[in-house]
Design an enzyme around this catalytic site. Structure first.
Site, PDB file in Angstrom:
ATOM      1  N   ARG A 229      11.094  -2.125  11.228  1.00 27.59           N
ATOM      2  CA  ARG A 229      10.002  -1.740  12.131  1.00 27.59           C
ATOM      3  C   ARG A 229       9.797  -2.807  13.213  1.00 27.59           C
ATOM      4  O   ARG A 229       9.838  -3.995  12.924  1.00 27.59           O
ATOM      5  CB  ARG A 229       8.701  -1.562  11.321  1.00 27.59           C
ATOM      6  CG  ARG A 229       8.517  -0.144  10.807  1.00 27.59           C
ATOM      7  CD  ARG A 229       7.407   0.013   9.803  1.00 27.59           C
ATOM      8  NE  ARG A 229       6.125  -0.547  10.175  1.00 27.59           N
ATOM      9  CZ  ARG A 229       5.033  -0.488   9.418  1.00 27.59           C
ATOM     10  NH1 ARG A 229       5.090   0.137   8.236  1.00 27.59           N
ATOM     11  NH2 ARG A 229       3.912  -1.034   9.804  1.00 27.59           N
TER      12      ARG A 229
ATOM     13  N   ARG B  43      -9.791   1.644   8.188  1.00 25.75           N
ATOM     14  CA  ARG B  43      -9.406   0.282   8.517  1.00 25.75           C
ATOM     15  C   ARG B  43     -10.501  -0.457   9.270  1.00 25.75           C
ATOM     16  O   ARG B  43     -10.311  -1.605   9.644  1.00 25.75           O
ATOM     17  CB  ARG B  43      -8.193   0.340   9.424  1.00 25.75           C
ATOM     18  CG  ARG B  43      -6.940  -0.266   8.842  1.00 25.75           C
ATOM     19  CD  ARG B  43      -5.861   0.029   9.864  1.00 25.75           C
ATOM     20  NE  ARG B  43      -4.716  -0.770   9.686  1.00 25.75           N
ATOM     21  CZ  ARG B  43      -3.611  -0.344   9.073  1.00 25.75           C
ATOM     22  NH1 ARG B  43      -3.564   0.828   8.519  1.00 25.75           N
ATOM     23  NH2 ARG B  43      -2.572  -1.134   9.023  1.00 25.75           N
TER      24      ARG B  43
ATOM     25  N   ARG C 169      -1.055  -9.025  13.142  1.00 22.23           N
ATOM     26  CA  ARG C 169      -1.572  -7.951  12.269  1.00 22.23           C
ATOM     27  C   ARG C 169      -2.427  -8.544  11.153  1.00 22.23           C
ATOM     28  O   ARG C 169      -3.457  -7.974  10.778  1.00 22.23           O
ATOM     29  CB  ARG C 169      -0.409  -7.143  11.675  1.00 22.23           C
ATOM     30  CG  ARG C 169       0.184  -6.167  12.684  1.00 22.23           C
ATOM     31  CD  ARG C 169       1.572  -5.691  12.266  1.00 22.23           C
ATOM     32  NE  ARG C 169       1.592  -4.987  11.005  1.00 22.23           N
ATOM     33  CZ  ARG C 169       2.694  -4.784  10.285  1.00 22.23           C
ATOM     34  NH1 ARG C 169       3.862  -5.239  10.716  1.00 22.23           N
ATOM     35  NH2 ARG C 169       2.627  -4.136   9.140  1.00 22.23           N
TER      36      ARG C 169
ATOM     37  N   ARG D 238      11.773  -5.864   4.844  1.00 20.22           N
ATOM     38  CA  ARG D 238      11.567  -4.418   4.646  1.00 20.22           C
ATOM     39  C   ARG D 238      12.523  -3.601   5.508  1.00 20.22           C
ATOM     40  O   ARG D 238      12.725  -3.895   6.679  1.00 20.22           O
ATOM     41  CB  ARG D 238      10.128  -4.045   5.015  1.00 20.22           C
ATOM     42  CG  ARG D 238       9.934  -2.524   5.068  1.00 20.22           C
ATOM     43  CD  ARG D 238       8.500  -2.097   5.075  1.00 20.22           C
ATOM     44  NE  ARG D 238       7.774  -2.531   6.252  1.00 20.22           N
ATOM     45  CZ  ARG D 238       6.476  -2.382   6.395  1.00 20.22           C
ATOM     46  NH1 ARG D 238       5.766  -1.826   5.432  1.00 20.22           N
ATOM     47  NH2 ARG D 238       5.879  -2.809   7.478  1.00 20.22           N
TER      48      ARG D 238
ATOM     49  N   LYS E 133       0.834  -1.213   0.000  1.00 21.06           N
ATOM     50  CA  LYS E 133       0.000   0.000   0.000  1.00 21.06           C
ATOM     51  C   LYS E 133       0.869   1.264   0.000  1.00 21.06           C
ATOM     52  O   LYS E 133       0.629   2.182  -0.770  1.00 21.06           O
ATOM     53  CB  LYS E 133      -0.924   0.037   1.240  1.00 21.06           C
ATOM     54  CG  LYS E 133      -1.894  -1.127   1.331  1.00 21.06           C
ATOM     55  CD  LYS E 133      -2.807  -1.022   2.541  1.00 21.06           C
ATOM     56  CE  LYS E 133      -2.095  -1.054   3.871  1.00 21.06           C
ATOM     57  NZ  LYS E 133      -1.384  -2.327   4.155  1.00 21.06           N
TER      58      LYS E 133
END
Ligand code: AP5
Ligand code: MG
Length: 221
Positions: free
Chosen positions: A162, A90, A173, A129, A15
């Protein structure tokens, strides 16, 4: 004309990556509620402390806090022609609040891009990431590596992983996405606003598909 595009999809599907592309194409601000929370966490303020207590566990920050934060962001001058919304709404309550807010501004959601990819890809993307400390630019050690390991190509700042990208938090998540956010697929399908995009291809191929959707859906896109 006001243009509002929502990017919907599970954690790690791309996203943020695609929002940057769309924001550039359409010359609109990229608003990521996750990025705004992380900026507040970095500042160590009250909102940051509250958000961190949820984000670190992979849970959603309460709707009232998130909606108030978005409403405030919309008052900034760069939002005068609309926005690309990444990670908001969300929950159905956030989607209802967004509709009211955009009504009051004389706009509406024009398009919801629902990006999909299988869970194993999401986990691989999040595990590799690397995010830049200064401005949140995003890289991937295999799929989009920085020129120099550990350094952001764009602003030269340090890259970090992160906290919520740890394997157990990622699984949480994904569960929360299925339970609390996936109902928005039906919500926006019923309103005839949803277009599904196959997120499994390369970053460039997904951007190309999105570009063709924008061309069809937005008169000037
Ligand atoms: P947020 O920051 O929004 O996290 P998220 O939705 O879990 O999504 P991610 O940012 O992890 O993934 P992405 O889809 O942006 O993928 P990316 O482009 O980086 O939210 C974090 C937390 O904040 C939430 O858990 C919640 O606690 C809170 N929060 C935020 N908004 C909220 C709200 N509205 N309400 C309540 N709480 C809220 O890509 C991932 C990686 O893959 C990158 O390394 C990238 O380079 C790579 N990649 C991207 N596309 C491809 C591709 N096509 N092929 C290969 N690699 C790719
Ligand atoms: Mg993101």
């Amino acid at each position: 004309m006001l243009t509002y595009i929502v990017l919907l999809g599970p954690p790690g599907v791309g996203k943020g990556t695609q929002s940057k592309f769309i924001a550039n194409e359409l010359n609109l601000p990229h608003i990521s509620t996750g990025d705004i929370f992380r900026a507040n966490i970095k500042q160590g303020n009250e909102l940051g402390k509250l958000a961190d207590s949820f984000i670190s566990k992979g849970q959603l920050v309460p709707d009232d806090v998130t909606i108030a934060m978005l409403r405030e962001r919309f008052t900034q001058p760069d939002c005068k022609n609309g926005a690309i919304l990444d990670g908001f709404p969300r929950t159905p309550a956030q989607a209802d609040a967004l509709e009211l807010l955009l009504n009051s501004l004389g706009g509406r959601v024009n398009l919801v891009l629902f990006i999909t990819a299988p869970a194993e890809s999401l986990i691989e993307r999040l595990a590799g990431r690397w995010t830049c400390r200064a401005q949140g630019h995003v890289f991937h050690e295999r799929f989009n590596p920085p020129k120099v390991k550990g350094i952001c190509d764009i602003d030269g700042s340090e890259l970090y992983q992160r906290d919520d990208d740890k394997a157990e938090t990622v699984l949480n998540r994904i569960e929360i996405y299925k339970n609390q956010t996936a109902p928005l697929i039906q919500y926006y399908t019923e309103r005839k606003l949803l277009t599904e995009v196959n997120g499994i291809e390369s970053i460039e191929a997904v951007s190309a598909e999105i570009k063709s959707v924008l061309k069809k859906v937005l008169p000037s896109g």
